[in-house]
Design an enzyme around this catalytic site. Structure first.
Site, PDB file in Angstrom:
ATOM      1  N   HIS A 189       0.870  -1.343   0.139  1.00 58.99           N
ATOM      2  CA  HIS A 189       0.188   0.125  -0.002  1.00 58.99           C
ATOM      3  C   HIS A 189       0.926   1.074   0.018  1.00 58.99           C
ATOM      4  CE1 HIS A 189      -3.729   2.294   0.882  1.00 58.99           C
ATOM      5  NE2 HIS A 189      -2.932   3.067   1.469  1.00 58.99           N
ATOM      6  N   CYS A 190       0.823   2.143  -0.949  1.00 55.42           N
ATOM      7  CA  CYS A 190       1.513   3.068  -1.264  1.00 55.42           C
ATOM      8  C   CYS A 190       0.996   4.550  -0.603  1.00 55.42           C
ATOM      9  CB  CYS A 190       1.954   3.435  -2.725  1.00 55.42           C
ATOM     10  SG  CYS A 190       3.011   4.674  -3.070  1.00 55.42           S
ATOM     11  N   PRO A 191       1.646   5.141   0.355  1.00 55.70           N
ATOM     12  CA  PRO A 191       0.911   6.269   0.833  1.00 55.70           C
ATOM     13  C   PRO A 191       1.077   7.436  -0.045  1.00 55.70           C
ATOM     14  CG  PRO A 191       2.983   5.731   1.946  1.00 55.70           C
ATOM     15  CD  PRO A 191       2.749   4.612   1.015  1.00 55.70           C
ATOM     16  N   GLY A 194      -1.757   6.713  -2.210  1.00 60.03           N
ATOM     17  CA  GLY A 194      -3.006   6.676  -1.572  1.00 60.03           C
ATOM     18  C   GLY A 194      -3.860   5.466  -2.039  1.00 60.03           C
TER      19      GLY A 194
END
Length: 411
Positions: A189-191, A194
């Site tokens: 999950h890439c912040p 998002g």
């Protein structure tokens, strides 16, 4: 003879009727989805719960790129207009591509797996080896093994049961705690975007970080070239006379180590057919990788293979949920009267037992406010054992346990 005029009285709908009709308007799947995703444009765009981080990512990309382009516009009027025009055109092209890949990565369904409403039955599972660790499903009636082993390309792979989605995750799938979804070929999950990076948006993510690296290198190199060309080759004079280029050079020098390193790492994962989750958890570089197909086939699988369609069409109309009381009655009747596997839908009149007497009796049964429950039973020819499930006042049959989940209420 005078004709009698028939008058029809039309009652205006009450406020309760209006509220009831508004509450029972058909809804689409995205409006009822239990995950943490954010949906826009009627469910066409699927973002993660932390989609607001895109504002920071956009500023970090667009700010330096816009500053560089504005600086090039001023240099076009001073000297070498063709040279600086080409530099400006290249910067604009890379910036547009970078934002395009960012949008495709963040607004796309990454590969969300549909949830089950009920957990599979343990005795119906087809598994090679059964885990000694068991888990209660949400109904609390049966236990199922937490893991099971399946064969993938000749290798035994262990898949886990998801307590939230009530399913055994497919190979390479994982449950994202941020989005609250099981996702196909979950990478991470890439912040910064998002969104989960998984099966259906991973190619766009690779293009995004690669384009970001090229944009950083482009601004870094041509800031040096333009600065030395305008102010000469004396470093001290260059630094003091053009702080804009100096700031751009320092910014790109720092950022390129992060985004460039991330790009190189994912190129390594592509060549070895791994995901970030697998690399940190299983370390396939130290043992056999069941998904490796060789360098060229691994590259082809990512860049040239067709992206599969989504497993969920979030714009579809959500099926109407049956009333809880009706559902509990149907399940109890199914267990008591029908053989295992036979089902009957009281509302749609479909199922594996179309000619079931229970189904016909339920279909013909009507409640009469002027008659008692016993009279209704005699009138419709329903047996007392059958009627005890849905008519109050009839004695409960002996073969039904007292801890039944049926909730019978007076009408």
């Amino acid at each position: 003879m005078g004709r009698k005029k028939s008058c029809h009285v039309h009652n205006a709908p009450s406020d309760d009727d209006i509220m009831f009709s508004q509450d029972h308007k058909p809804k689409r799947i995205y409006q009822l989805w239990p995950g943490n995703n954010r949906f826009y444009c009627g469910g066409r765009l699927v973002f993660g719960p932390d989609a607001s981080s895109l504002l920071l990512t956009t500023a970090m990309i667009g700010g330096p790129a816009l500053t560089f382009c504005i600086r090039m516009v001023f240099l076009i009027g001073k000297r070498y207009p063709l040279f600086h025009s080409l530099i400006l055109l290249g910067a604009l092209l890379l910036t547009v591509l970078d934002f395009t890949f960012l949008f495709l990565t963040s607004s796309r369904d990454p590969g969300i797996i549909p949830r089950n409403k009920e957990a599979p039955e343990a005795e119906g599972l087809d598994m090679i080896t059964q885990s000694s660790e068991w888990v209660n499903n949400k109904l609390g009636n049966t236990k199922i093994p937490r893991t099971k082993d399946i064969l993938v390309n000749g290798y035994t792979v262990k898949v886990k049961f998801c307590d939230t989605c009530l399913l055994y995750r497919p190979p390479r799938a994982s449950h994202c705690s941020i989005c609250n979804n099981c996702v196909q070929r979950f990478d991470h999950h890439c912040p910064w975007v998002g969104q989960c990076i998984a099966l259906r948006n991973y190619p766009y993510f690779i293009c995004f970080i690669s384009t970001s690296t090229l944009l950083c290198l482009y601004v870094f190199v041509f800031s040096w070239v333009s600065m030395l060309e305008v102010h000469g080759k004396m470093l001290l004079m260059v630094i003091t006379n053009d702080l804009v280029f100096v700031v751009l050079i320092l910014y790109c020098f720092v950022v390129v180590w992060f985004v460039g390193g991330l790009t190189v790492f994912h190129l390594y994962l592509i060549c070895t057919n791994q995901t970030t989750y697998e690399n940190f958890r299983y370390r396939y570089d130290k043992k056999e990788n069941p998904y490796g197909k060789g360098l060229f086939k691994n590259l082809y699988e990512l860049f040239f293979a067709r992206i599969p369609p989504p497993m969920i069409n979030f714009r579809d109309w959500a099926p109407e949920e049956p009333d809880e009381e009706v559902g509990s009655i149907a399940s109890e009747l199914d267990r008591t009267f029908g053989p295992r596997g036979d089902k009957y839908d009281m509302e749609m009149e479909i199922g594996g037992c179309k000619n079931s007497k229970v189904g016909l009796q339920l279909h013909t049964l009507e409640y009469d406010n002027n008659n008692s429950s016993e009279e209704t039973v005699k009138k419709k020819g329903v047996s007392e054992e059958t009627a005890a499930f849905y008519i109050p006042g009839i004695q409960e049959p002996a073969n039904i346990t007292r801890n039944s989940s049926i909730d019978v209420r007076s009408r």
